[in-house]
Design a protein around this motif. Sequence first.
Motif, mmCIF file in Angstrom:
data_model
loop_
_atom_site.group_PDB
_atom_site.id
_atom_site.type_symbol
_atom_site.label_atom_id
_atom_site.label_comp_id
_atom_site.label_asym_id
_atom_site.label_seq_id
_atom_site.Cartn_x
_atom_site.Cartn_y
_atom_site.Cartn_z
ATOM 1 N N CYS A 159 0.833 -1.206 0.000
ATOM 2 C CA CYS A 159 0.000 0.000 0.000
ATOM 3 C C CYS A 159 0.866 1.254 0.000
ATOM 4 C CB CYS A 159 -0.942 -0.021 1.206
ATOM 5 S SG CYS A 159 -2.050 1.397 1.283
ATOM 6 N N LYS A 162 2.776 1.376 -3.617
ATOM 7 C CA LYS A 162 2.039 1.378 -4.875
ATOM 8 C C LYS A 162 0.832 2.312 -4.900
ATOM 9 C CE LYS A 162 3.340 -3.378 -6.095
ATOM 10 N NZ LYS A 162 4.070 -3.038 -7.330
ATOM 11 N N HIS A 163 0.263 2.630 -3.755
ATOM 12 C CA HIS A 163 -0.992 3.397 -3.753
ATOM 13 C C HIS A 163 -0.785 4.889 -3.556
ATOM 14 C CE1 HIS A 163 -3.133 -0.565 -2.384
ATOM 15 N NE2 HIS A 163 -2.708 -0.606 -3.637
ATOM 16 N N THR A 166 -3.319 8.267 -2.902
ATOM 17 C CA THR A 166 -4.705 7.815 -2.908
ATOM 18 C C THR A 166 -5.088 7.247 -1.549
ATOM 19 O OG1 THR A 166 -4.503 7.277 -5.248
ATOM 20 C CG2 THR A 166 -6.394 6.347 -4.076
ATOM 21 N N CYS A 167 -4.168 6.539 -0.918
ATOM 22 C CA CYS A 167 -4.416 6.015 0.430
ATOM 23 C C CYS A 167 -3.823 6.912 1.517
ATOM 24 C CB CYS A 167 -3.846 4.603 0.560
ATOM 25 S SG CYS A 167 -4.757 3.351 -0.377
ATOM 26 N N ARG A 352 -6.872 2.843 6.025
ATOM 27 C CA ARG A 352 -6.430 1.459 5.860
ATOM 28 C C ARG A 352 -6.941 0.664 7.055
ATOM 29 N NH1 ARG A 352 -1.581 4.488 5.595
ATOM 30 N NH2 ARG A 352 -0.864 4.899 3.450
ATOM 31 N N CYS A 365 -8.132 -0.893 1.972
ATOM 32 C CA CYS A 365 -7.640 0.482 1.914
ATOM 33 C C CYS A 365 -8.400 1.186 0.800
ATOM 34 C CB CYS A 365 -6.125 0.524 1.685
ATOM 35 S SG CYS A 365 -5.581 -0.208 0.129
ATOM 36 N N CYS A 366 -8.019 2.386 0.483
ATOM 37 C CA CYS A 366 -8.745 3.148 -0.539
ATOM 38 C C CYS A 366 -8.553 2.581 -1.939
ATOM 39 C CB CYS A 366 -8.301 4.618 -0.503
ATOM 40 S SG CYS A 366 -8.646 5.451 1.062
ATOM 41 N N CYS A 367 -7.567 1.699 -2.123
ATOM 42 C CA CYS A 367 -7.265 1.168 -3.457
ATOM 43 C C CYS A 367 -7.504 -0.325 -3.595
ATOM 44 C CB CYS A 367 -5.804 1.441 -3.814
ATOM 45 S SG CYS A 367 -5.412 3.179 -4.037
ATOM 46 N N ALA A 368 -7.543 -1.068 -2.507
ATOM 47 C CA ALA A 368 -7.552 -2.526 -2.638
ATOM 48 C C ALA A 368 -8.254 -3.186 -1.467
ATOM 49 C CB ALA A 368 -6.119 -3.044 -2.747
ATOM 50 N N GLU A 377 -3.388 -9.841 -3.858
ATOM 51 C CA GLU A 377 -2.394 -8.775 -3.878
ATOM 52 C C GLU A 377 -1.416 -9.005 -5.026
ATOM 53 O OE1 GLU A 377 -0.940 -12.104 -1.341
ATOM 54 O OE2 GLU A 377 -2.760 -10.879 -1.354
ATOM 55 N N GLU A 389 -9.655 -7.575 -8.778
ATOM 56 C CA GLU A 389 -10.500 -6.935 -7.772
ATOM 57 C C GLU A 389 -11.723 -7.803 -7.525
ATOM 58 O OE1 GLU A 389 -11.491 -2.958 -8.762
ATOM 59 O OE2 GLU A 389 -9.422 -2.294 -8.969
#
Length: 715
Positions: A159, A162-163, A166-167, A352, A365-368, A377, A389
């Motif tokens: 997270c 990569k995020h 956004t997170c 998260r 989290c906000c992305c995954a 993952e 997803e």
Amino acid sequence: MECSSLAEEFRLCKECRSLRLDTRLLTQDPANGSFERTLITLSPDQCSLCSLISRWLYRLRPGISVSENDQKAFEPTFSTGTRERKSGDGRSEIVRRFDALLASSRQITIVKFWPCLYPVPSLRHLCDTNHDQAFPFPTGRLIEPFVDVRLFRHWIQLCLNKHGDTCARPPWITGSDDIPANFRLIDVKARCVVDSIVKPSYFILSYVWGPSGNDLCATSANINDLKKPHSLSQRALPQTILDVMELVSDLGAKYLWVDRLCILQDDDMDKSLQIPQMDTIYSLAELTIIAASGSSAHDGVAGLSIPRKLNQDICPVSSKVALMTVPTENSFPSCTYSRRGWTQQERLLSRRALMFTEGQTFWSCCCADWTERLSLEPCSSSPDIIPWEVPKVLLGSYERSEFYRDFSREQYSTLPRFYALKDFSNESDALDAIAGLLRRISRVTGDDFYWGHMLDGFFDQSLSWRKTKIELKRRTAMCPLRSANPSYSVYFPSWSWLGWKASIKFVLDLQLIAVPNARLSPEIDFYHLDIEGRIKRLVPPIAEAECSAVDYSPLLHNSVSGSWKGEAKVTVNYFPEATSFKDSGRLLFWTSHAELSIKAEERVRLGCVRLKINSDSGLTVGYIDEITSASNHGMAWPFIKYDETALQSFIVISRKYKKKSLQSSQVLSAQPILNVMWIKWEDAERKTASRISVGEVNEQAWINVKRDWRPVILQ
């Protein structure tokens, strides 16, 4: 010959082989999973898959009748369109779940299967190899009774790497967000409570208190002792808190926030500083650890101090593909954590989250959204692969409709549908436990709230909320109001949805908030009273000229529109700046009142009763729709004596609006229909009233009935 050898090795019967599970579950052709409805005859002595399904038949929840035919056959189905991604060349890649349904009912699932590589990879092996193994699809994987913390470290690092923002900085967090005054944390290394540093990096615990008894809490008397190094090692702490302190240390973090040890539980001033800012406290935490297993803080965390319930059955279907059983039901909505009032805003406000349930641990989290049992993952050695997803509801970690977060007006309007049915150890917490969430919505939308109702432009409309289930119970506890110093308590008002335990349909009709620029001029001027009876305007006056995206032309054809109004004779006291207004939760307003009769329609539609509002001449002027029992209309209002022979009091609270298209744009169209509230007078002078229900009346018909213009105090 090849099919025959596979059948012998994996013991699949002819009918199960005909399903072509290894190709239908994993395909680039969306139509490849479709087939005509059919039944598969169970052959448990000849087929591994049939044998496994037969065993799960006897695990069905109590109350489900399994017929003799059900024991002989099942109906197969492939869940489609739920796990799809586009590969680099634009082709669709699909992974389907395989479900075995009861032969006699497609509504009942015997067992659900997730496709896996064969042999099925284990989580321990993946952690040993540093998560470098790339999989062609999100295979199921074997987990153990206790967690492997290395996976959680991997999730956190993914997270962070990569995020990005956004997170780290989602749109609903602003640069002005900062921890409240007197903010404290637990130093998990020094095992003590500490005063927070500036802009701390900390984790946070969301859990169920349960019966607290004599459990350790921070108080004004012991807080100095709790700040001594290793003081928490010398105290008896609930197992859940001990588990999470150890986990935070294993994850390489230093600070943990736990409400009972970081807020002085006997200090109203400290609570007033912290509780209204729960949105900031949870939003700024690096990670929220959710203990969704167990029913109290003494139960410990499943996978940390107590083993999980796994139930991972494996059935190979080819030399490369196997099926792994997954829970047939989402157990999260029925767990104690999900039913508690405080936990809803704690989940929604977390950037998260690591959620521990009875069966596995989830990351959100906000992305995954990731889970221990599925390899969702991305592989650390394959940065360019598009991640898979899976919707949260299919992972089994959240309710179907409750969990989304954009802190918009739409989210606000649907929020009470779930929140108003939550359980509280102390019902007095109903406002506190949502104050942070409303505050975050306010910061995103610019709207202000009063007792859970939006003020500017929509307050009168929000008074027309309705319930969607039979249950309806007044909250009788006193509610603490923490904006004043010192705090004080008042009763929950009857007009607010927060004053009831009920399933609320919408606070605001979704048509109203579907037009973003709409701003309505209220029909009534609302004031509120403080505990000493002083008056203060609640909703600022809005002229029709200020109301954008609103069409009043339908009222121009009604020459009597608005003629039911009189003069609002309200003298507003002058308040010096030094004088604090102590809200009582009571509304004061002048409105049109009439005494009318009610009559239930004989036919009840799908558990919904429609009451006709009738004039003294028997003419129907409007209706009330409520959810109730077909055998007893009075069950819709268990707190009153239901009597169709007595006259009932109704007051006007707002006008009806409908969304429509006008000159290629969406507007709200004012209707010659009035929203009325059915009230019960609480005093002999008939000045103070409480809410019973709401309905609609035709404006012309209302003008024709005997009515009067009077002040009402709505409590």
